[in-house]
Design a protein around this motif. Structure first.
Motif, PDB file in Angstrom:
ATOM      1  N   CYS A  15       0.837  -1.208   0.000  1.00 34.86           N
ATOM      2  CA  CYS A  15       0.000   0.000   0.000  1.00 34.86           C
ATOM      3  C   CYS A  15       0.869   1.253   0.000  1.00 34.86           C
ATOM      4  N   PHE A  16       1.911   1.235   0.818  1.00 32.59           N
ATOM      5  CA  PHE A  16       2.788   2.403   0.861  1.00 32.59           C
ATOM      6  C   PHE A  16       3.482   2.621  -0.479  1.00 32.59           C
ATOM      7  N   ARG A  17       4.007   1.563  -1.054  1.00 28.41           N
ATOM      8  CA  ARG A  17       4.715   1.698  -2.327  1.00 28.41           C
ATOM      9  C   ARG A  17       3.813   2.288  -3.407  1.00 28.41           C
ATOM     10  N   GLN A  18       2.536   1.917  -3.384  1.00 23.51           N
ATOM     11  CA  GLN A  18       1.594   2.406  -4.385  1.00 23.51           C
ATOM     12  C   GLN A  18       1.279   3.896  -4.215  1.00 23.51           C
ATOM     13  N   ALA A  19       1.545   4.444  -3.018  1.00 23.31           N
ATOM     14  CA  ALA A  19       1.157   5.829  -2.744  1.00 23.31           C
ATOM     15  C   ALA A  19       2.304   6.690  -2.240  1.00 23.31           C
ATOM     16  N   ALA A  20       3.519   6.180  -2.286  1.00 26.15           N
ATOM     17  CA  ALA A  20       4.661   6.892  -1.693  1.00 26.15           C
ATOM     18  C   ALA A  20       4.952   8.216  -2.375  1.00 26.15           C
ATOM     19  N   ASP A  21       4.520   8.379  -3.626  1.00 30.90           N
ATOM     20  CA  ASP A  21       4.792   9.621  -4.344  1.00 30.90           C
ATOM     21  C   ASP A  21       3.845  10.751  -3.962  1.00 30.90           C
ATOM     22  N   LEU A  22       2.777  10.445  -3.231  1.00 26.15           N
ATOM     23  CA  LEU A  22       1.815  11.474  -2.846  1.00 26.15           C
ATOM     24  C   LEU A  22       2.415  12.383  -1.775  1.00 26.15           C
ATOM     25  N   PRO A  23       1.964  13.644  -1.705  1.00 23.15           N
ATOM     26  CA  PRO A  23       2.566  14.601  -0.767  1.00 23.15           C
ATOM     27  C   PRO A  23       2.073  14.419   0.663  1.00 23.15           C
ATOM     28  N   ILE A  24       2.300  13.231   1.201  1.00 24.37           N
ATOM     29  CA  ILE A  24       1.987  12.909   2.592  1.00 24.37           C
ATOM     30  C   ILE A  24       3.316  12.655   3.298  1.00 24.37           C
ATOM     31  N   GLN A  25       3.648  13.476   4.276  1.00 24.72           N
ATOM     32  CA  GLN A  25       4.951  13.357   4.924  1.00 24.72           C
ATOM     33  C   GLN A  25       4.977  12.316   6.024  1.00 24.72           C
ATOM     34  N   TYR A  26       3.908  12.247   6.818  1.00 23.95           N
ATOM     35  CA  TYR A  26       3.896  11.388   8.009  1.00 23.95           C
ATOM     36  C   TYR A  26       3.119  10.106   7.715  1.00 23.95           C
TER      37      TYR A  26
END
Length: 223
Positions: A15-26
């Motif tokens: 799940c993280f890998r699929q969304a790691a590019d989004l501007p979520i820092q924490y």
């Protein structure tokens, strides 16, 4: 939070890998649901992507809390949140360079609830500050004895927004808007992303994209 029903989801890394590019820092997880090796891998993924790892603990047993603090330190977590305050856990967190945000107020049960008069919750936040906590983890939407929004506003006003994380049940654009208005350091979203609350029928990433879009329409506020 890569969690659902207070447990880290088994496919958290994917799940993280699929969304790691989004501007979520924490990015956060719980100390249950994955093996120690998997948690270490997950934090490694966070750090490699330049994200800030957060571990939230839902426990009131000091041994379990100390074990979680040791795990967090070994993994490279930067924020240790939740759990009942413990001087020993505070020392373990601070010695590892972590910031420590325990629950404030009378928290217990499963699923957890926050009970008591607002003045009691505020007094406990003050107590935790005096005892050396870096901030508090406020389960505002689990508050059963009053208005959760008013309570959150009071705690932020009295304790300082930079020292408050509002945890759990942020499951609508309206509640995201309220978080910006109240002004805590941060707020957590977990289960709503996996339940498809923001993008019905959509993937975890699609729901998180919708959160990013909502968040971007509001000036300032937590991330």
């Amino acid at each position: 939070m890569l969690t659902h029903d207070d447990v880290t989801v088994p496919d958290a890394i994917d799940c993280f890998r699929q969304a790691a590019d989004l501007p979520i820092q924490y990015w956060g997880f719980k100390d249950v649901g994955l093996t120690t090796h998997e948690m270490e891998q997950l934090v490694g993924e966070f750090r490699s992507a330049g994200k800030t790892p957060v571990l939230e603990v839902v426990s009131f047993d000091e041994k379990e809390l100390l074990d979680a603090a040791a795990l967090a330190a070994d993994c490279g977590v930067q924020y240790l949140t939740g759990g009942e305050f413990s001087p020993a856990v505070r020392e373990r967190a601070h010695s590892a360079g972590m910031r420590y945000f325990p629950f404030c107020g009378r928290v217990g049960g499963s699923p957890i609830e926050l009970t008591g008069a607002p003045e009691d919750v505020l007094a406990d936040a003050d107590r935790l500050r005096d005892l050396g906590a870096d901030g508090v983890d406020l389960v505002a939407y689990r508050y059963t004895d009053g208005d959760p929004i008013q309570l959150a506003k009071q705690v932020v006003h009295e304790f300082g927004g930079d020292k408050v994380i509002v945890a759990g049940s942020i499951n609508s654009a309206e509640r995201i808007q309220l978080m910006h208005e109240i002004g805590p350091f941060g707020y957590t979203i977990g289960g709503a992303l996996f339940d498809g609350t923001f993008a019905p029928g959509g993937s975890f990433r699609e729901n998180l994209e919708r959160v990013v879009d909502v968040d971007a329409t509001v000036d300032g506020g937590p991330r």
